[in-house]
Design an enzyme around this catalytic site. Structure first.
Site, PDB file in Angstrom:
ATOM      1  N   ALA A 117       8.268  21.778 -18.255  1.00 23.65           N
ATOM      2  CA  ALA A 117       9.154  21.149 -18.656  1.00 23.65           C
ATOM      3  C   ALA A 117       8.602  19.207 -19.983  1.00 23.65           C
ATOM      4  CB  ALA A 117       9.783  20.641 -18.280  1.00 23.65           C
ATOM      5  N   HIS A 162       1.935   5.175  -5.716  1.00 25.00           N
ATOM      6  CA  HIS A 162       3.152   4.105  -4.978  1.00 25.00           C
ATOM      7  C   HIS A 162       3.148   4.357  -3.053  1.00 25.00           C
ATOM      8  CE1 HIS A 162       5.045   6.202  -8.776  1.00 25.00           C
ATOM      9  NE2 HIS A 162       4.710   4.875  -8.842  1.00 25.00           N
TER      10      HIS A 162
END
Ligand code: APR
Ligand code: ZN
Length: 240
Positions: A215, A119
């Site tokens: 997570a 990116h």
């Protein structure tokens, strides 16, 4: 040692050509905010359409420039964490290709050669008109600087939503992934394509994928094992 950590360590012991694929969580413990973490993620207080899109840039280049210059200044203030250092240390033992979605330079400052900044980078501003590459320090300029060569508009060197990834960065990432016998995925929700496709490609070849994330994520379903914790804690334990 948890069974997951023992399993991950034995998978790593077998590997000879690893890809370390990182997202914003890699830099979280250095003090660089993530994008989608509840409450602290940048997209919970900033609008990506306004700040990370070609339309947002066209509408208010000064606002967009100032936001990226502020992020670049923050990155200059922080330091790589133990996770970045562990990734650099791993490259002394086996072949490691770092493919990152992150636009900070913390992997490099920890000693890693980054194969691909998918990116872009906060520290690679360029002229939006003639394409001239500016020096990293220009990323922190205020007010928004103009191109010395053509007088055009200098833009942040990052990939905005809706833009194509740099062809060379994408091709290097694809080659690294095709060649890997292990992928370690660190700190990504795995929701932004085409980058998010990379862990699936490794799993589809039957090569192991170790995820490091406190997570579950969209990558978890492709992971052989998930180490439930932060990069700065889990990567040193994995790589030690
Ligand atoms: N260690 C490891 N993982 C962590 C940590 C930590 N200390 N803290 C948070 N995480 C995890 C979160 O659980 C989450 O899964 O990091 C992930 C961060 O996800 P995002 O904020 O979505 O960041 P990322 O996946 O890198 O975003 C991808 O989206 O906005 C675009 O271009 C931007 O490159 C970015 C892309
Ligand atoms: Zn120019």
């Amino acid at each position: 040692m948890s069974t997951e950590l023992a399993q991950a360590r034995s998978l790593l012991a077998e590997a000879t050509r690893a890809v370390v694929f990182t997202g914003a969580g890699m830099s979280a413990e250095s003090g660089v905010p993530t994008f989608r973490d509840a409450l602290t993620g940048m997209w919970s207080t900033h609008d990506p359409a306004t700040l990370a899109s070609p339309d947002g840039w066209a509408a208010d280049p000064d606002l967009v420039w100032a936001w990226y210059a502020d992020r670049a200044a923050n990155v200059r203030e922080v330091t790589p964490n133990a996770g970045h250092r562990a990734v650099a240390a791993l490259a002394e033992r086996i072949e490691v290709q770092v493919v990152t979605q992150n636009v900070d330079d913390l992997h490099e400052r920890a000693g890693s050669d980054v194969t691909s900044h998918l990116h872009g980078s906060l520290f690679a501003p360029r002229c939006a008109d003639c394409g001239r590459r500016e020096s990293p320090d220009v990323a922190l300029a205020a007010p928004r600087p103009r191109c010395e060569l053509c007088g055009g508009s200098i833009r942040p060197g990052v990939v905005w939503f809706g833009e194509m990834l740099p062809a060379d960065a994408w091709s290097r990432a694809e080659t690294a992934v095709a060649d890997a016998d292990l992928m370690i995925v660190v700190g990504t929700t795995g929701v932004v394509y085409p980058a998010a496709e990379l862990p699936e490609r490794v799993a589809a070849r039957g090569a192991p994928v170790i995820e490091v994330n406190p997570a579950e994520s969209a990558v978890t379903r492709f992971a052989t094992v998930r180490l439930d914790g932060g990069a700065a804690q889990m990567l040193p334990a994995l790589i030690a």
